[in-house]
Design an enzyme around this catalytic site. Structure first.
Site, mmCIF file in Angstrom:
data_model
loop_
_atom_site.group_PDB
_atom_site.id
_atom_site.type_symbol
_atom_site.label_atom_id
_atom_site.label_comp_id
_atom_site.label_asym_id
_atom_site.label_seq_id
_atom_site.Cartn_x
_atom_site.Cartn_y
_atom_site.Cartn_z
ATOM 1 N N TYR A 141 76.372 -1.306 50.401
ATOM 2 C CA TYR A 141 75.137 -2.001 50.094
ATOM 3 C C TYR A 141 75.367 -3.520 49.348
ATOM 4 O O TYR A 141 75.241 -4.142 49.630
ATOM 5 C CB TYR A 141 74.230 -0.887 49.689
ATOM 6 C CG TYR A 141 72.968 -2.078 49.115
ATOM 7 C CD1 TYR A 141 71.747 -2.195 50.206
ATOM 8 C CD2 TYR A 141 72.851 -2.061 48.062
ATOM 9 C CE1 TYR A 141 70.066 -2.777 49.899
ATOM 10 C CE2 TYR A 141 71.524 -3.267 47.477
ATOM 11 C CZ TYR A 141 70.633 -3.614 48.381
ATOM 12 O OH TYR A 141 68.964 -4.237 48.136
HETATM 13 N N1 LIG Z 1 62.692 -2.900 46.890
HETATM 14 C C1 LIG Z 1 63.480 -3.474 45.777
HETATM 15 O O1 LIG Z 1 63.804 -2.668 44.709
HETATM 16 C C2 LIG Z 1 65.038 -4.811 46.191
HETATM 17 C C3 LIG Z 1 66.053 -4.807 45.039
HETATM 18 C C4 LIG Z 1 66.275 -6.024 45.277
HETATM 19 C C5 LIG Z 1 66.996 -6.050 46.752
HETATM 20 N N2 LIG Z 1 66.167 -6.281 47.522
HETATM 21 C C6 LIG Z 1 66.057 -7.067 48.957
HETATM 22 O O2 LIG Z 1 64.840 -6.908 49.089
HETATM 23 C C7 LIG Z 1 65.205 -6.848 50.968
HETATM 24 C C8 LIG Z 1 64.144 -5.784 51.431
HETATM 25 O O3 LIG Z 1 63.740 -4.541 51.059
HETATM 26 P P1 LIG Z 1 63.010 -3.863 50.733
HETATM 27 O O4 LIG Z 1 63.145 -3.632 49.154
HETATM 28 O O5 LIG Z 1 61.664 -4.651 51.156
HETATM 29 O O6 LIG Z 1 63.016 -2.313 51.684
HETATM 30 P P2 LIG Z 1 62.454 -1.929 53.042
HETATM 31 O O7 LIG Z 1 60.777 -1.329 52.620
HETATM 32 O O8 LIG Z 1 63.891 -0.756 53.489
HETATM 33 O O9 LIG Z 1 62.632 -2.802 54.368
HETATM 34 C C9 LIG Z 1 63.824 -3.338 54.460
HETATM 35 C C10 LIG Z 1 63.099 -3.936 55.653
HETATM 36 O O10 LIG Z 1 64.199 -4.549 56.620
HETATM 37 C C11 LIG Z 1 64.275 -3.513 58.089
HETATM 38 N N3 LIG Z 1 65.582 -2.668 58.671
HETATM 39 C C12 LIG Z 1 66.188 -2.131 58.069
HETATM 40 N N4 LIG Z 1 67.370 -2.427 58.712
HETATM 41 C C13 LIG Z 1 67.616 -2.783 59.707
HETATM 42 C C14 LIG Z 1 68.217 -3.323 61.288
HETATM 43 N N5 LIG Z 1 68.992 -2.063 61.308
HETATM 44 N N6 LIG Z 1 67.693 -4.237 61.476
HETATM 45 C C15 LIG Z 1 66.457 -5.088 61.741
HETATM 46 N N7 LIG Z 1 65.559 -4.360 60.506
HETATM 47 C C16 LIG Z 1 66.672 -4.136 60.293
HETATM 48 C C17 LIG Z 1 63.864 -2.656 58.238
HETATM 49 O O11 LIG Z 1 62.732 -1.757 59.266
HETATM 50 P P3 LIG Z 1 62.086 -0.691 59.370
HETATM 51 O O12 LIG Z 1 60.707 -0.423 58.651
HETATM 52 O O13 LIG Z 1 61.855 -0.145 60.763
HETATM 53 O O14 LIG Z 1 63.280 0.632 58.868
HETATM 54 C C18 LIG Z 1 62.856 -3.306 56.804
HETATM 55 O O15 LIG Z 1 61.950 -3.758 57.407
HETATM 56 C C19 LIG Z 1 66.396 -5.978 50.981
HETATM 57 O O16 LIG Z 1 67.279 -7.417 51.573
HETATM 58 C C20 LIG Z 1 66.498 -5.504 49.914
HETATM 59 O O17 LIG Z 1 67.919 -5.686 50.001
HETATM 60 C C21 LIG Z 1 65.488 -4.995 47.171
#
Ligand SMILES: NC(=O)c1ccc[n+]([C@@H]2O[C@H](COP(=O)([O-])OP(=O)(O)OC[C@H]3O[C@@H](n4cnc5c(N)ncnc54)[C@H](OP(=O)(O)O)[C@@H]3O)[C@@H](O)[C@H]2O)c1
Length: 255
Positions: free
Chosen positions: A166
């Site tokens: 990651y």
């Molecule tokens: N949350 C944090 O604290 C945090 C911190 C730093 C960076 N980020 C970044 O923010 C972004 C959003 O993350 P989030 O926290 O909102 O996480 P999340 O709720 O898990 O959302 C991730 C999204 O990516 C989709 N996804 C995962 N694998 C996929 C695949 N193979 N094909 C198509 N779609 C896929 C998921 O779809 P499904 O729902 O269908 O699985 C979901 O819609 C990411 O890039 C993450 O690295 C988050």
């Protein structure tokens, strides 16, 4: 830019593609872009979730969204080219691209990291943004004011222990962001930046910190100022930057 106040028509008539639009930050961003007038293309792997976001946008009376189901883990280069053709045919251009989808993989020492999982995480978090960006550069350059936004994470910069594929993929995507920004700076109207959203309440965060307290994490609804700023015309001329969001405020961080 988190405190950025956007005019109601900020994204009027813009075509914006959001990956991972069915959940978490992507879902909130897709709805917010639509609320400010954009036609949002909802890309993701779980159709049920994408349909829910589509319905929420429709019920709110925002411009009709489009659903583009795609599993980034298994998508081939041709799948991305097909998507670019659909964009050309349906819209003639692309004004915004939010690289938001990501998968966590496993938090484990490198010595024990499962090799197949490593490939999968790199595919979704690094190869997919490369393949997608390359495929849709044509439609993006046909926009008068296009914005590509990557999603960064500080764990990559720190090389934080156990974050494995990651963090490595996020580091690679940051390099890709800066490279693209510099390649596209002259002779195109495409800007390229990143947002590091901070500790946001989401499924991914809960998976990373199962013993954490979601109440202490940032509500994704509160960080949308930066997303709107970077997608709209007020960020014209800003490129190659990383915007780090902290609760209620954010700062352009180190590139
Ligand atoms: N949350 C944090 O604290 C945090 C911190 C730093 C960076 N980020 C970044 O923010 C972004 C959003 O993350 P989030 O926290 O909102 O996480 P999340 O709720 O898990 O959302 C991730 C999204 O990516 C989709 N996804 C995962 N694998 C996929 C695949 N193979 N094909 C198509 N779609 C896929 C998921 O779809 P499904 O729902 O269908 O699985 C979901 O819609 C990411 O890039 C993450 O690295 C988050």
């Amino acid at each position: 830019m988190n405190s950025y106040t956007a005019p109601a028509d900020l994204l009027k008539d813009r075509i914006i593609l959001v990956t991972g639009a069915g959940d978490g930050i992507g879902r909130v961003a897709a709805r917010r872009f639509a609320a400010f007038g954009a036609t949002v293309i909802l890309l993701g792997r779980t159709i049920r979730k994408l349909e829910q976001v589509y319905d929420e946008i429709a019920q709110a009376g925002h411009p009709q969204a489009a659903i583009y189901p795609m599993n980034l883990e298994g998508a081939s280069p041709k799948d991305y080219i097909d998507l670019a053709h659909v964009l050309e045919t349906e819209f003639g251009r692309l004004d915004g691209l939010l690289h938001n989808a990501a998968t966590l993989g496993a938090l484990t020492p490198i010595v024990h990291y499962d090799i197949e999982l490593w490939y999968k995480v790199l595919q979704v978090n690094l190869n997919a943004p490369f393949l997608l960006t390359q495929a849709v550069l044509g439609p993006l350059t046909r926009s008068l004011d296009a914005s590509i936004v990557f999603t960064a994470d500080t764990v990559s910069e720190e090389g934080r222990a156990y974050w494995g594929a990651y963090a490595v993929a996020k580091g690679g995507a940051q390099t890709l962001m800066k490279m693209l920004a510099s390649e596209l700076e002259t002779n195109t109207s495409v800007r390229v930046n990143s947002i590091d959203p901070g500790n946001v309440r989401s499924g991914l965060r809960l998976k990373a910190y199962p013993a954490g307290n979601p109440e202490e994490w940032i509500d994704p609804e509160t960080i949308m100022g930066t997303y709107l700023y970077l997608m709209g015309p007020d960020s014209r001329g800003i490129t190659g930057q990383t915007f780090r969001v902290t609760a209620g405020a954010d700062l352009p961080g180190k590139p």
